[in-house]
Design a protein around this motif. Structure first.
Motif, PDB file in Angstrom:
ATOM      1  N   ILE A 178     -10.491  -2.660  -9.940  1.00 38.65           N
ATOM      2  CA  ILE A 178      -9.126  -2.938  -9.500  1.00 38.65           C
ATOM      3  C   ILE A 178      -9.142  -3.655  -8.160  1.00 38.65           C
ATOM      4  O   ILE A 178      -8.402  -4.607  -7.931  1.00 38.65           O
ATOM      5  CB  ILE A 178      -8.316  -1.625  -9.406  1.00 38.65           C
ATOM      6  CG1 ILE A 178      -8.031  -1.103 -10.817  1.00 38.65           C
ATOM      7  CG2 ILE A 178      -7.010  -1.835  -8.659  1.00 38.65           C
ATOM      8  CD1 ILE A 178      -7.234   0.164 -10.837  1.00 38.65           C
ATOM      9  N   ASN A 179     -10.053  -3.210  -7.267  1.00 35.82           N
ATOM     10  CA  ASN A 179     -10.126  -3.845  -5.961  1.00 35.82           C
ATOM     11  C   ASN A 179     -10.554  -5.297  -6.056  1.00 35.82           C
ATOM     12  O   ASN A 179     -10.146  -6.133  -5.262  1.00 35.82           O
ATOM     13  CB  ASN A 179     -11.115  -3.088  -5.070  1.00 35.82           C
ATOM     14  CG  ASN A 179     -10.410  -1.964  -4.346  1.00 35.82           C
ATOM     15  OD1 ASN A 179      -9.208  -2.030  -4.147  1.00 35.82           O
ATOM     16  ND2 ASN A 179     -11.161  -0.943  -3.985  1.00 35.82           N
ATOM     17  N   LYS A 180     -11.410  -5.561  -7.051  1.00 32.51           N
ATOM     18  CA  LYS A 180     -11.895  -6.930  -7.208  1.00 32.51           C
ATOM     19  C   LYS A 180     -10.743  -7.867  -7.542  1.00 32.51           C
ATOM     20  O   LYS A 180     -10.623  -8.960  -7.019  1.00 32.51           O
ATOM     21  CB  LYS A 180     -12.957  -6.967  -8.315  1.00 32.51           C
ATOM     22  CG  LYS A 180     -14.273  -7.544  -7.833  1.00 32.51           C
ATOM     23  CD  LYS A 180     -15.278  -7.525  -8.948  1.00 32.51           C
ATOM     24  CE  LYS A 180     -16.569  -6.862  -8.494  1.00 32.51           C
ATOM     25  NZ  LYS A 180     -17.448  -6.564  -9.615  1.00 32.51           N
ATOM     26  N   VAL A 181      -9.892  -7.434  -8.467  1.00 36.22           N
ATOM     27  CA  VAL A 181      -8.761  -8.277  -8.863  1.00 36.22           C
ATOM     28  C   VAL A 181      -7.677  -8.245  -7.796  1.00 36.22           C
ATOM     29  O   VAL A 181      -6.958  -9.215  -7.588  1.00 36.22           O
ATOM     30  CB  VAL A 181      -8.196  -7.800 -10.216  1.00 36.22           C
ATOM     31  CG1 VAL A 181      -7.157  -8.771 -10.730  1.00 36.22           C
ATOM     32  CG2 VAL A 181      -9.307  -7.636 -11.224  1.00 36.22           C
ATOM     33  N   GLY A 182      -7.561  -7.138  -7.134  1.00 31.63           N
ATOM     34  CA  GLY A 182      -6.505  -7.000  -6.130  1.00 31.63           C
ATOM     35  C   GLY A 182      -5.390  -6.115  -6.641  1.00 31.63           C
ATOM     36  O   GLY A 182      -4.877  -6.321  -7.740  1.00 31.63           O
ATOM     37  N   VAL A 183      -5.050  -5.123  -5.834  1.00 26.58           N
ATOM     38  CA  VAL A 183      -4.022  -4.163  -6.233  1.00 26.58           C
ATOM     39  C   VAL A 183      -2.677  -4.851  -6.463  1.00 26.58           C
ATOM     40  O   VAL A 183      -1.965  -4.563  -7.416  1.00 26.58           O
ATOM     41  CB  VAL A 183      -3.896  -3.062  -5.158  1.00 26.58           C
ATOM     42  CG1 VAL A 183      -2.723  -2.165  -5.443  1.00 26.58           C
ATOM     43  CG2 VAL A 183      -5.174  -2.247  -5.096  1.00 26.58           C
ATOM     44  N   GLY A 184      -2.385  -5.801  -5.586  1.00 28.88           N
ATOM     45  CA  GLY A 184      -1.103  -6.495  -5.704  1.00 28.88           C
ATOM     46  C   GLY A 184      -0.957  -7.194  -7.045  1.00 28.88           C
ATOM     47  O   GLY A 184       0.066  -7.078  -7.720  1.00 28.88           O
ATOM     48  N   LEU A 185      -2.034  -7.892  -7.439  1.00 29.69           N
ATOM     49  CA  LEU A 185      -1.994  -8.622  -8.709  1.00 29.69           C
ATOM     50  C   LEU A 185      -1.832  -7.677  -9.879  1.00 29.69           C
ATOM     51  O   LEU A 185      -1.021  -7.907 -10.782  1.00 29.69           O
ATOM     52  CB  LEU A 185      -3.287  -9.411  -8.886  1.00 29.69           C
ATOM     53  CG  LEU A 185      -3.278 -10.843  -8.370  1.00 29.69           C
ATOM     54  CD1 LEU A 185      -4.576 -11.518  -8.719  1.00 29.69           C
ATOM     55  CD2 LEU A 185      -2.121 -11.602  -8.972  1.00 29.69           C
TER      56      LEU A 185
ATOM     57  N   LEU B 157       3.927   1.022  -7.076  1.00 34.82           N
ATOM     58  CA  LEU B 157       2.681   1.081  -7.837  1.00 34.82           C
ATOM     59  C   LEU B 157       1.458   0.880  -6.956  1.00 34.82           C
ATOM     60  O   LEU B 157       0.364   1.285  -7.320  1.00 34.82           O
ATOM     61  CB  LEU B 157       2.698   0.017  -8.930  1.00 34.82           C
ATOM     62  CG  LEU B 157       3.364   0.414 -10.234  1.00 34.82           C
ATOM     63  CD1 LEU B 157       3.372  -0.773 -11.169  1.00 34.82           C
ATOM     64  CD2 LEU B 157       2.622   1.569 -10.884  1.00 34.82           C
ATOM     65  N   LYS B 158       1.641   0.241  -5.798  1.00 36.27           N
ATOM     66  CA  LYS B 158       0.486  -0.148  -5.009  1.00 36.27           C
ATOM     67  C   LYS B 158      -0.335   1.048  -4.554  1.00 36.27           C
ATOM     68  O   LYS B 158      -1.551   1.034  -4.619  1.00 36.27           O
ATOM     69  CB  LYS B 158       0.933  -0.964  -3.803  1.00 36.27           C
ATOM     70  CG  LYS B 158       1.005  -2.425  -4.169  1.00 36.27           C
ATOM     71  CD  LYS B 158       1.478  -3.276  -3.053  1.00 36.27           C
ATOM     72  CE  LYS B 158       1.785  -4.657  -3.599  1.00 36.27           C
ATOM     73  NZ  LYS B 158       2.594  -5.444  -2.712  1.00 36.27           N
ATOM     74  N   HIS B 159       0.357   2.104  -4.110  1.00 38.19           N
ATOM     75  CA  HIS B 159      -0.383   3.248  -3.582  1.00 38.19           C
ATOM     76  C   HIS B 159      -1.152   4.001  -4.660  1.00 38.19           C
ATOM     77  O   HIS B 159      -2.344   4.250  -4.484  1.00 38.19           O
ATOM     78  CB  HIS B 159       0.564   4.153  -2.806  1.00 38.19           C
ATOM     79  CG  HIS B 159       1.120   3.463  -1.602  1.00 38.19           C
ATOM     80  ND1 HIS B 159       0.481   3.460  -0.385  1.00 38.19           N
ATOM     81  CD2 HIS B 159       2.230   2.720  -1.443  1.00 38.19           C
ATOM     82  CE1 HIS B 159       1.177   2.747   0.475  1.00 38.19           C
ATOM     83  NE2 HIS B 159       2.251   2.286  -0.138  1.00 38.19           N
ATOM     84  N   PRO B 160      -0.520   4.349  -5.782  1.00 38.58           N
ATOM     85  CA  PRO B 160      -1.298   5.003  -6.836  1.00 38.58           C
ATOM     86  C   PRO B 160      -2.459   4.140  -7.314  1.00 38.58           C
ATOM     87  O   PRO B 160      -3.560   4.648  -7.560  1.00 38.58           O
ATOM     88  CB  PRO B 160      -0.292   5.198  -7.970  1.00 38.58           C
ATOM     89  CG  PRO B 160       1.041   5.018  -7.382  1.00 38.58           C
ATOM     90  CD  PRO B 160       0.903   4.250  -6.129  1.00 38.58           C
TER      91      PRO B 160
ATOM     92  N   GLY C  40       7.331 -10.627   0.522  1.00 40.64           N
ATOM     93  CA  GLY C  40       6.246  -9.830   1.070  1.00 40.64           C
ATOM     94  C   GLY C  40       5.880  -8.656   0.194  1.00 40.64           C
ATOM     95  O   GLY C  40       5.294  -7.684   0.665  1.00 40.64           O
ATOM     96  N   LEU C  41       6.236  -8.711  -1.094  1.00 38.70           N
ATOM     97  CA  LEU C  41       5.970  -7.587  -1.980  1.00 38.70           C
ATOM     98  C   LEU C  41       4.949  -7.938  -3.051  1.00 38.70           C
ATOM     99  O   LEU C  41       4.669  -7.137  -3.926  1.00 38.70           O
ATOM    100  CB  LEU C  41       7.266  -7.138  -2.659  1.00 38.70           C
ATOM    101  CG  LEU C  41       8.425  -6.826  -1.710  1.00 38.70           C
ATOM    102  CD1 LEU C  41       9.709  -6.666  -2.486  1.00 38.70           C
ATOM    103  CD2 LEU C  41       8.131  -5.577  -0.916  1.00 38.70           C
ATOM    104  N   GLY C  42       4.403  -9.137  -2.998  1.00 38.92           N
ATOM    105  CA  GLY C  42       3.485  -9.571  -4.059  1.00 38.92           C
ATOM    106  C   GLY C  42       2.038  -9.310  -3.723  1.00 38.92           C
ATOM    107  O   GLY C  42       1.680  -8.189  -3.353  1.00 38.92           O
ATOM    108  N   VAL C  43       1.203 -10.334  -3.808  1.00 41.56           N
ATOM    109  CA  VAL C  43      -0.224 -10.172  -3.531  1.00 41.56           C
ATOM    110  C   VAL C  43      -0.425  -9.866  -2.047  1.00 41.56           C
ATOM    111  O   VAL C  43       0.396 -10.195  -1.210  1.00 41.56           O
ATOM    112  CB  VAL C  43      -1.012 -11.438  -3.910  1.00 41.56           C
ATOM    113  CG1 VAL C  43      -0.957 -11.666  -5.382  1.00 41.56           C
ATOM    114  CG2 VAL C  43      -0.503 -12.632  -3.157  1.00 41.56           C
ATOM    115  N   MET C  44      -1.563  -9.194  -1.758  1.00 43.15           N
ATOM    116  CA  MET C  44      -1.780  -8.739  -0.382  1.00 43.15           C
ATOM    117  C   MET C  44      -2.696  -9.682   0.386  1.00 43.15           C
ATOM    118  O   MET C  44      -3.555 -10.330  -0.189  1.00 43.15           O
ATOM    119  CB  MET C  44      -2.410  -7.354  -0.418  1.00 43.15           C
ATOM    120  CG  MET C  44      -1.410  -6.285  -0.792  1.00 43.15           C
ATOM    121  SD  MET C  44      -2.182  -4.712  -0.515  1.00 43.15           S
ATOM    122  CE  MET C  44      -1.691  -3.841  -1.958  1.00 43.15           C
TER     123      MET C  44
END
Lengths: 359, 305
Positions: A213-220, A197-200, A300-304
């Motif tokens: 989305i960037n503000k919250v973070g893609v990972g979240l 999901l991260k890339h889309p 290493g797959l969660g928040v960035m």
């Protein structure tokens, strides 16, 4: 034996004939307003909430866990505002400090009479204050837990209520879907989804209207999506079970007879009447979500980065575990306390609000 | 009975199919193919590589081809470990994960049932409180924390056990404890509440009244009834033991299926991701069906319709 005893006691108290027909005039004086009021004060009305809260207050473990949850909220959301360091700033020259150790530059400041706030847990290899990062990590964990549970609550309760209320083939199809999602191995799909999901999402964030989305973070965001796609099924099952029983009750028939719409019956009668179950299940969902998020971040797959999560903090600390064990234990203990407190709180709430629901 | 089993099997097949489809299309969404992370190959090499593995065809064709091969049990070849069949990779790594997983399940089941029953029989006493306290903690502490703490204390400070690999019998202890702690605590709690429930039932008093000894009543009547919910939990527990090993295998560097799944995702080895996911999904779904059937066989009161 008892009546005899009573009459004998009556004599001893000075009243000669307890069972005589002798009437006393003073017994027939109209009651004063005060006396009337005394009679009127019945037991105070006990609402569902007050009853539950009263029961919860008596639960010591529940109260302690509630206090701990409050403390963790304070620690994660308010304390960072007063803490002199933040989670992303890399302090040059103060890399890899031990707790309460000062860097050369900071020692100079102190020697010149200035004051430097100590690094409570030292700094990491990039010179970031670990205490600040642990606070921020707890914030991420709590946000994930609460937001994900709220989404799950909404989807699960509405889905379950609709399936249970309409019954018949609607129920069959809806619950078959739930069965399938239930048997899907969740961890596998969560790992897959959170990676893919991260890339889309990052692409979506580039378009103007999705800049938030960037503000919250893609990972979240991807974690929220993943959790809400998979974890609502448990909630849906529980709510459906409750609604199946509730919809047979008279007040639902009455509401129908009065011409209430389906949506109104579900909202006003069915969902409000399983509120206890909803609260308890949501509270117990919070630690489960935090648990999974920390697990994902650990892999290493969660928040960035540079956003810390308790899981990723523990993962980075793993390399220097033997030299700096506190770097590992600080996030590890924090996450355990958070999960434990929410679990105990959920147990306490269940005992108080939903005595019938036992796992 | 047969009808029930067939129904469950159909549901299981649908689940595996959905997982396979979902995984396939999810991976298609990810930009950055498997050949990009190495030093950038020329356009011609890239095209040749993609043609070789069929990645240049439209996604629907790729999907159809993959599904047809899947039906024959062929999971394709790995893109990263050149020339290795995914089937081979899975079957060399599975026994490692399965050994740890099954040991953990046995430990969790035995210890959980014993601890839960002991707690219930000593309700309200110190022993009960201790067991409840530790089982609540066991549920709250994530696997990676347990694992790292064990590594730190047993491996580094006391130097009792090796901290990586699976070469000696002693090296099984840490991964098994790390994997078993959560399900054990869960079972202990479940067992305790069910046991308390059963001990209050009339038939327990009847059993004692008709002259059965306490031990006999406990084993013949209480345990058999109280253990049923634990059997239901077996399905998810097996799932946990298999997938929970992602973390344990990564931390303790054990060459199992879980560790390979995580690395295959980060290196975009499509066939290996697909293969592992489908295989694990198949395994878990089958386990769930088996557990459900066993459950219905154990408890004669449950209607198979």
């Amino acid at each position: 034996m008892k009546p005899n005893n009573a009459s004998r006691e009556g004599k001893e108290n000075g009243r000669a004939f307890p069972f005589s027909f002798h009437l006393k005039a003073e017994d027939f004086i109209p009651a004063s307003t005060e006396e009337k009021q005394e009679l009127e004060t019945m037991r105070e009305r006990v609402s569902f909430w007050r009853d539950g809260i009263r029961r919860f207050r008596r639960n010591k473990l529940g109260m302690v866990s509630l206090a701990v949850v409050h403390f963790m909220m304070f620690f994660a959301f308010i304390l960072p505002g007063f803490y002199p360091y933040n989670y992303y700033e890399q302090l040059r020259g103060s890399e890899s400090l031990a707790p309460f150790e000062y860097s050369e530059a900071e020692k100079d400041v102190i020697a010149n009479g200035g004051k430097v706030f100590p690094h409570l847990l030292g700094t990491d290899t990039l010179g970031r204050d670990i205490m600040a990062r642990v606070m921020m990590g707890s914030r991420i964990s709590l946000v994930v837990g609460i937001v994900a549970s709220a989404i799950i609550l909404i989807i699960g309760s509405v889905y379950g209520a609709i399936a249970g209320y309409f019954g018949g083939w609607v129920d069959t199809i809806m619950m078959r879907i739930v069965d399938i999602i239930y048997t899907v191995p969740d961890i596998l799909i969560i790992i897959l989804l959170s990676v893919t999901l991260k890339h889309p999402l990052a692409k979506l964030a580039e378009t103007a209207s999705f800049g938030w989305i960037n503000k919250v973070g893609v990972g979240l965001i991807s974690i929220f999506i993943v959790f809400s796609l998979l974890y609502w099924v448990g909630m849906a099952r529980i709510v459906r079970g409750q609604v199946l029983a509730l919809k047979e009750l008279d007040y639902v028939a009455a509401a129908k007879a009065l011409g209430a719409k389906h949506s109104r019956i579900i909202r006003k009668h069915l969902l409000t009447n399983c509120i206890g179950t909803l609260i308890v299940t949501t509270t117990l969902q919070i630690p489960a979500s935090i648990f999974t998020e920390s697990f994902l971040s650990f892999l290493g797959l969660g928040v960035m980065a540079p956003m810390p999560s308790l899981g990723s903090l523990a993962a980075t600390a793993l390399d220097g575990m033997y030299s700096y064990p506190y770097r590992l234990f600080a996030p590890a203990i924090t996450i355990s306390i958070i999960i434990l407190a929410f679990n105990l709180l959920g147990d306490g709430l269940r005992d108080a609000f939903d005595p019938k629901l036992i796992d | 009975m047969l009808k029930y089993i067939v129904k469950r099997l159909v549901l299981a097949a649908v689940t595996v199919y959905i997982v396979a489809t979902l995984t396939f299309f999810l991976m298609y969404l990810v930009p950055g193919g498997p050949f990009l992370s190495e030093k950038a190959p020329s356009a011609a090499t890239l095209a040749a590589l993609e043609a070789k593995y069929g990645l240049d065809q439209p996604v629907t064709v790729q999907y159809k081809n993959y599904m047809l091969r899947l039906l024959q049990g062929d999971l394709g070849t790995s893109l990263k470990q050149r020339g290795k069949e995914v089937n081979d990779i899975i079957f060399t790594r599975l026994p490692v994960s399965a050994k740890i997983g099954s040991l953990a399940v046995v430990v969790a089941l035995v210890c959980g049932v014993v601890l839960g029953s002991v707690a219930a029989l000593n309700r309200g006493k110190t022993l009960d409180n201790i067991i409840v306290f530790f089982s609540t903690c066991g549920i709250a502490i994530p696997g990676f924390v347990v694992c790292t703490v064990l590594m730190f204390v047993l491996g580094e400070k006391l130097r009792l056990l090796p901290t990586f690999g699976l070469n000696t019998p002693g090296s099984y202890i840490m991964p098994v404890i790390a994997l078993a702690l959560y399900p054990m605590s869960y079972i202990a709690r479940l067992m305790r509440s069910c046991m308390l429930d059963v001990l209050g039932q009339d038939y327990m008093r009847t059993a004692r009244a008709k002259g059965l000894s306490q031990t006999k009543a406990l084993f013949k009547h209480a345990l058999r009834n109280a253990i049923l919910p634990v059997v239901t939990y077996l399905g998810p527990m097996i799932a946990y033991a298999l997938t929970g090993s992602f973390v344990v295998e990564t931390i303790l560097t054990i060459p199992g299926l879980g560790a390979s799944f995580v690395t295959s995702i980060t290196s975009r080895d499509y066939p290996l991701i697909m293969g592992t996911t489908i295989f694990l999904a198949f395994l878990l779904v089958t386990m769930n069906v088996v557990v459900d059937i066993v459950y219905k066989l154990i408890d004669p009161r449950i209607n198979l319709q």
